[in-house]
Design a protein around this motif. Structure first.
Motif, PDB file in Angstrom:
ATOM      1  N   VAL A 264      41.869  45.595  30.527  1.00  0.00           N
ATOM      2  CA  VAL A 264      40.791  45.063  29.686  1.00  0.00           C
ATOM      3  C   VAL A 264      41.205  43.745  29.031  1.00  0.00           C
ATOM      4  O   VAL A 264      42.311  43.613  28.516  1.00  0.00           O
ATOM      5  N   THR A 265      40.274  42.774  29.065  1.00  0.00           N
ATOM      6  CA  THR A 265      40.537  41.485  28.393  1.00  0.00           C
ATOM      7  C   THR A 265      39.463  41.159  27.352  1.00  0.00           C
ATOM      8  O   THR A 265      39.640  40.279  26.521  1.00  0.00           O
TER       9      THR A 265
ATOM     10  N   SER B 136      42.196  43.806  24.004  1.00  0.00           N
ATOM     11  CA  SER B 136      43.039  44.432  25.032  1.00  0.00           C
ATOM     12  C   SER B 136      42.728  45.917  25.163  1.00  0.00           C
ATOM     13  O   SER B 136      43.080  46.538  26.168  1.00  0.00           O
TER      14      SER B 136
ATOM     15  N   GLY C 182      37.535  42.470  32.226  1.00  0.00           N
ATOM     16  CA  GLY C 182      38.962  42.631  32.495  1.00  0.00           C
ATOM     17  C   GLY C 182      39.357  42.039  33.827  1.00  0.00           C
ATOM     18  O   GLY C 182      38.534  41.509  34.563  1.00  0.00           O
TER      19      GLY C 182
END
Length: 308
Positions: free
Chosen positions: A215-216, A233, A210
């Motif tokens: 969060v990524t 996400s 992230g």
């Protein structure tokens, strides 16, 4: 050791504990409430709460618990910080020790110590808790509409959360450590029949990825050593909860998971004068509103018990 007599002692400060406090203090039972390790309970780890009735625009979890606390104080609840370190329920008044230094003797006891979600124990998971990492799909799923998310776990809860999220999100990855699902056959079938759920068997999460926005993604490692990154996400934990009942083991009747058993439809435990409310006795629903409702039930049961 210093001792103090109290009429009603409430252990725990989530929606269940505070609601029990509001009711018992309005009934003039002079409750004393100890907040425990996590004042405000699990809700203080979430950001926005959108499903509690009466807040049409949603409410911050910390704000909501601060409001409940203030309401309990308004009616005279004696709210104290401290952790109950010992409990002897073998006779009334019940004896409990606070922080190993002070003994309380209580005529009645309401246990609202809650449950803690189990986490994987990754530093990155702690870092993004409340910023994309969640242990409650029903609480937080709505924020991930049309986005990609992951659920960790292979039991009924994980499958339930994955299918729930699949109705809101674009893509759901179900990360399963084993080569099979532990869930019931019907739940497994629902997962396999849902086109936007991809089950990743024999995968473990190495790290939650992230940036400042939250969060990524997540870095996963397969049992054979190969790694892959998924773009997501939201990262949802569904590997179980742990009820905070160690203090009462061997005294109160607990189920196989450690949740306090109560008489159906009541808050009564196997010991007269000891009542349980909230997630500590509820492995099924685990919502703020059901916890608050059971706090009210415990307070009313407690009041009737003391009137006798």
């Amino acid at each position: 050791m210093e001792t103090e007599n109290v009429k009603v002692l409430i252990i725990g400060s989530g929606p269940a504990g505070y609601t029990a406090a509001i009711y018992t203090s309005r009934a003039n039972l002079q409750p004393v409430l100890y907040e425990g390790i996590e004042p405000g309970g699990q809700l203080t780890t979430t950001t926005e709460v959108e499903n509690f009735p009466g807040y049409p625009d949603g409410v911050d979890g910390n704000q909501m618990m601060a409001d409940m606390r203030r309401q309990a104080e308004r009616f005279g609840t004696d709210i104290r910080s401290g952790v109950i370190t010992q409990a002897d329920l073998s006779q009334r008044p019940f004896r409990v020790v606070v922080d190993g230094t002070k003994e309380l003797r209580a005529e009645a006891l309401i246990i609202a110590t809650g449950a803690s979600a189990k986490y994987l124990g990754l530093p990155s998971e702690t870092k993004f808790r409340g910023q994309g990492v969640s242990a409650c799909a029903t609480c937080d799923g709505f924020f991930y509409r049309k986005k990609d998310v992951a659920v960790v776990g292979g039991g009924d809860t994980a499958c339930e959360e994955a299918t729930y999220l699949a109705s809101l999100c674009r893509q759901v990855y179900l990360i399963v450590r084993k080569p099979f699902l532990r869930a019931s056959k019907a739940m497994q079938q629902r997962v396999f029949d849902t086109p936007n759920i991809e089950v990743l068997f024999e995968h473990n999460t190495v790290e939650v990825l992230g940036d400042d926005s939250g969060v990524t993604g997540a870095l996963l490692r397969k049992t054979d050593g190969t790694e892959r990154t998924i773009d997501i996400s939201g990262f949802f934990l569904a590997i179980g909860h742990h009820p905070n009942t160690e203090l009462f083991a061997g005294q109160l009747e607990l189920d196989a998971e450690g949740y306090i058993r109560t008489e159906p439809g009541t808050s009564k435990t196997n010991i007269e004068g000891v009542f349980a409310a909230g997630d500590v006795k509820d492995p099924h629903y685990r919502q703020a509103v059901t916890a608050a409702g059971s706090g009210c039930i415990a307070a009313l049961d407690c009041e009737r018990f003391l009137l006798k």
